[in-house]
Design a protein around this motif. Structure first.
Motif, short mmCIF file in Angstrom:
data_model
loop_
_atom_site.label_atom_id
_atom_site.label_comp_id
_atom_site.label_asym_id
_atom_site.label_seq_id
_atom_site.Cartn_x
_atom_site.Cartn_y
_atom_site.Cartn_z
N SER A 111 -8.51 7.45 -2.63
CA SER A 111 -8.54 6.11 -2.66
C SER A 111 -9.98 5.69 -2.70
O SER A 111 -10.10 4.29 -2.51
CB SER A 111 -7.74 5.66 -1.41
N LYS A 161 -6.44 7.27 9.22
CA LYS A 161 -6.20 5.96 8.79
C LYS A 161 -7.46 5.16 8.46
O LYS A 161 -7.46 4.16 8.00
CB LYS A 161 -5.16 5.17 9.82
N SER A 174 -7.10 7.89 3.61
CA SER A 174 -6.87 6.37 3.13
C SER A 174 -8.44 5.77 2.96
O SER A 174 -8.40 4.41 2.88
CB SER A 174 -6.28 5.51 4.66
N LEU A 175 -9.52 6.54 2.95
CA LEU A 175 -10.99 5.89 2.89
C LEU A 175 -11.05 5.03 1.54
O LEU A 175 -10.60 5.69 0.54
CB LEU A 175 -11.82 6.78 3.15
N LEU A 176 -11.59 4.02 1.69
CA LEU A 176 -12.07 3.24 0.72
C LEU A 176 -13.40 2.98 0.34
O LEU A 176 -13.98 3.03 -0.78
CB LEU A 176 -11.40 1.50 0.94
N GLU A 177 -14.22 2.68 1.46
CA GLU A 177 -15.67 2.82 1.36
C GLU A 177 -16.35 3.57 2.41
O GLU A 177 -16.14 3.65 3.71
CB GLU A 177 -16.21 1.18 1.73
N ARG A 218 -16.14 -8.65 2.87
CA ARG A 218 -15.81 -7.81 1.69
C ARG A 218 -16.08 -8.34 0.35
O ARG A 218 -15.22 -8.79 -0.67
CB ARG A 218 -14.26 -7.39 1.62
N VAL A 245 -9.01 2.08 11.63
CA VAL A 245 -9.00 1.47 10.39
C VAL A 245 -10.48 1.16 9.76
O VAL A 245 -10.95 1.71 8.88
CB VAL A 245 -8.17 0.36 10.05
N GLU A 246 -11.23 0.52 10.93
CA GLU A 246 -12.67 0.31 10.52
C GLU A 246 -13.51 0.76 11.65
O GLU A 246 -13.17 0.60 12.66
CB GLU A 246 -12.76 -1.31 10.57
N LYS A 283 -10.25 3.44 6.93
CA LYS A 283 -10.45 2.88 5.56
C LYS A 283 -11.90 2.60 5.38
O LYS A 283 -12.59 2.65 4.30
CB LYS A 283 -9.84 1.61 5.25
N TYR A 284 -12.85 2.19 6.48
CA TYR A 284 -14.21 1.72 6.14
C TYR A 284 -14.90 2.58 7.20
O TYR A 284 -14.74 2.36 8.46
CB TYR A 284 -14.55 0.20 6.26
N GLU A 328 -13.49 3.87 -3.01
CA GLU A 328 -14.03 3.16 -4.13
C GLU A 328 -15.35 3.06 -4.18
O GLU A 328 -16.32 2.62 -5.23
CB GLU A 328 -13.32 1.62 -3.81
#
Length: 771
Positions: free
Chosen positions: A213, A165, A189-192, A715, A143-144, A167-168, A215
């Motif tokens: 997703s 999966k 699923s990536l946010l950043e 965060r 995830v990270e 996200k970061y 941001e």
């Protein structure tokens, strides 16, 4: 006999059941021992990793509740070196691995790919080198993935696109080359995503339009080229786009502000964008940071609007804090409504603006650098020193003339009144004697001092100074915690230091000065002279303790001051010195400003103390400055004493300014001016000046950068690149103040009033952006 055989078989059965569990547990133990063997651990952080301590009680180790297997390994910020053993791949139940903020080197072990349960991987701020292992793509639950600030080379593996999966994703501050793989468009699923400060080239993949997703996209300081894909501008979740300092081109889409309704930051400076800012941008009421400087933006505003590139609709951007329009082809008047925005930073330099500048809001404390390169602007606040604007309207001219006449008359009246006050009132003013001041302070007896310090017990001893010892104690009268300086009267100058400190602190009252509560001047039980000073107790010790902690005590957790904390402490100290110089009845020169004389209370508010070398400046009848000294020879502290003092010059306010400048540079670099690296032709002042501005981050205390990274981990609501950029701006600005204050030529130094004003301006521009 049968009974015993049954017991034996039962024991054998139980043994076979327990053996696999024990063996599995041993796998983790053996892996951790292998990891420890490859680690250099100077502070013995891993001393608990031994056979006498149960595995799940080892420092940094977290076990699962069901099978007692290792699920977390947290070695963050343990000052470890060495390499990360490939045996880490044997911790097959591992969910979280954190070795960040150490100096671990070597390759990232490909064996990490065995950890199929791994969700959180932190490798940041180390010295890993070599290429990114392709095997990380087997960590399908990841995830990270944080690996910024290392020495990684080569390309970004396209196989990592299998990590759906994720996200970061952060590989910033490395030495990566090549293009951004198209397969990263599969990070559904990536946010950043952070790729800043590498050497990446090529285009931003069209496939990034699938990252619904996303941001934050931060890829500044690379060599990316071409146009930003149109599909990228349709990612409605985007809050931050930072592609500054690249080679991107093209125009911004007209519907940018409609398709990206959540955009808070747009940074495209230092590229090759053309055209004009889209009209729809002004729909973004949440836009706080707009960096579009150093492009080729120009053009006219659409027809129902003012001429020029800054239309009135900018006034709707109520959240805008940063506006950089520098080095474009903009023209027209600078809009007055910019005064009413929440701007903390404004840069309009190197355009073709004209006319008078507004004078309120962001323009009140603006620097001339924000408007340089606009030859036709005028007016503004006096500090900008721009040419006056010529108004033809006669009424305005008449009003101005009448105003000047009235002000002139008022000024003359004030001068006359001041003359008579000085001529007839001054003769009645007397300078209080040292003896009378001293008598007013004497209140405690030797017996009470002895009792408060527990008989001058070493357990109460908290410091040793130039002229004696400092003890902590609690007053019997009110339970107040105090610090008591007991003077060593055998030390030459101790009595004069005692008198000087009493005189200096008797009439001064300022929140950033140590408060002298009372004094004691008597004889002890042996008939010897005894003198002591009693101060408010400062619970957090001295600034020296925080900047240079004693790491020889392994059980003591080192204390750290963050960037904003250091800046506020600098303001506290500057305010105290400004008060001594300018707001006292008789101006006081401290003469010994250094970190050990700056004390911090329980809220980390700074208090300047130790006035044993203080000097008092009096105005003589000849209107010249006379120095009243408390000793025949001047002493200060090596490294902080102004250079002119070494050539016989009298103590002066500018000497304090020099000391403050050195203290400020020490706070920012973490290096004492007496460090072994300084000698010969190199001083702390020269070391900083030679590095500015491009090398500021190379000489700043690494703990300040570490602090920013930890905020990223938490965060923070403020985009990371904005915090970094604002921090860099603040660091450079503070370095600039320290350099000017510590100039060798005393005439070129600032005065403390200017220093306080400038530090407060820097603080105001950073609050809310750094922490």
């Amino acid at each position: 006999m049968a009974y015993y055989l049954d017991k034996i078989f039962l024991l054998l059965f139980l043994f076979t059941l327990s053996t696999p569990s024990k063996s599995a547990n041993m796998t983790d133990i053996e892996a951790l021992f292998a990891i420890k063997n490859e680690i250099i651990d100077p502070f013995e952080s891993l001393s608990s990793w031994n056979e006498s301590v149960p595995l799940c009680q080892w420092r940094g180790v977290v076990c699962g509740t069901r099978n007692q297997r290792v699920i977390e390994l947290n070695l963050l910020d343990h000052k470890l070196a060495g390499v990360l053993s490939p045996f880490v791949g044997n911790l097959s139940f591992l969910i979280r691995l954190d070795v960040g903020n150490n100096t671990i080197s070597g390759n990232i072990p490909p064996e990490l790919g065995r950890l199929t349960r791994l969700r959180h991987l932190y490798l940041q701020n180390n010295s890993f080198y070599g290429e990114i292992p392709v095997n990380l793509s087997f960590c399908s639950n990841l995830v990270e993935l944080w690996a910024y600030k290392n020495n990684l080379v080569g390309v970004l593996p396209r196989e990592l696109g299998l990590l759906t999966k994720l996200k970061y994703f952060d590989f910033s501050y490395n030495k990566l080359i090549g293009e951004i793989p198209k397969s990263y468009g599969n990070f559904s699923s990536l946010l950043e995503m952070y790729l800043l400060d590498n050497d990446l080239e090529g285009k931003i993949p069209d496939e990034f339009g699938k990252l619904k997703s996303l941001e934050i996209f931060d890829a500044d300081f690379n060599r990316l080229s071409g146009r930003i894909p149109s599909s990228f501008y349709n990612l409605t979740s985007l809050k931050v786009i930072d592609v500054s300092f690249n080679q991107l081109e093209g125009t911004l889409p007209r519907d940018l502000g409609i398709n990206l309704p959540n955009l808070e930051c747009l940074s495209i400076s230092e590229n090759q964008f053309t055209g004009s800012l889209p009209y729809s941008l002004f729909n973004l009421t949440g836009l706080a940071y707009l960096y579009v400087g150093k492009n080729d933006l120009g053009g006219r505003v659409p027809r129902n609007l003012f001429r020029g590139i800054i239309p009135s609709t900018f006034s709707s951007l109520k959240s805008l804090q940063v506006l950089d329009l520098s080095q474009n082809k903009l023209s027209g008047m600078v809009p007055k409504y910019l005064e009413g925005l929440a701007l903390h930073f404004l840069n309009l330099s190197f355009n073709d603006f004209e006319g008078g500048l507004p004078q309120r809001g962001i323009f009140e404390n603006a620097s001339v650098d924000s408007f340089v390169g606009n030859s036709r602007i005028c007016g503004g606040v006096p500090g900008l020193k721009l040419p006056n604007c010529n108004f033809s309207h006669s009424k305005k001219m008449n009003f101005k003339l009448v105003t000047l006449v009235i002000l002139g008359i008022l000024g003359l009246v004030v001068m006359v009144c001041a003359f008579f006050f000085y001529r007839f009132g001054r003769s009645k003013r007397t300078i209080p004697s040292l003896d009378s001041n001293l008598n007013q302070l004497i209140a405690m007896s030797y017996q009470s001092i002895l009792k408060v310090t527990n008989g001058f017990s070493t357990s109460n001893l908290i410091g040793v100074g130039s002229y004696g010892y400092v003890y902590k104690g609690i007053l019997e009268t009110d339970g107040k915690h105090v610090a008591i300086k007991v003077l060593n009267l055998l030390q030459y100058g101790a009595i004069k230091s005692f008198i000087a400190e009493c005189e200096a602190l008797r009439n001064v009252r300022h929140r950033n000065l140590v408060k002298l509560l009372t004094a004691c001047s008597c004889v002890d039980y042996r008939g010897n002279e005894f003198k002591a000073l009693v101060y408010e107790f400062m619970a957090n010790g001295s600034l020296e303790d925080w900047l240079h902690p004693d790491n020889s005590r392994p059980n003591v957790q080192p204390r750290r001051l963050g960037f904003l904390q250091r800046m506020i402490i600098a303001i506290d100290v500057a305010s105290a010195i400004h008060y001594l110089h300018n707001d006292c009845q008789i101006s006081i020169v401290h003469c010994d400003l250094k970190p050990s004389n700056i004390l911090l209370d329980n809220e980390l508010v700074a208090h300047v103390g130790d006035f044993g070398l203080a000097r008092f400046l009096h105005l003589t009848d000849e209107a010249t400055c006379r120095i009243q000294t408390s000793s025949s020879t001047f002493k200060g502290s090596i490294g902080y004493i102004a250079p002119e003092y070494g050539m016989g010059s009298e103590a002066s306010m500018q000497g304090d300014v020099y000391s403050f400048g050195i203290v400020l540079l020490e706070m920012l670099t973490g290096k004492r001016p007496t460090d072994d690296m300084f000698g010969g032709d190199l001083s702390l002042h020269d070391f900083v000046r030679n590095a500015m501005p491009d090398g500021a981050l190379e000489i700043v205390d690494p703990l300040l950068i570490l602090e920013e990274e930890e905020i990223s981990r938490e965060r923070s609501q403020i985009p990371r690149f904005i915090r970094r950029q604002k921090m860099v701006e603040g660091i450079i600005s503070l370095f600039g103040v320290g350099i000017v204050c510590s100039m060798y030529d005393s005439s070129k130094r600032k005065n403390m009033k200017e220093v306080v004003r400038e530090l407060c301006s820097i603080r105001d521009s950073l609050v809310g952006c750094t922490i």
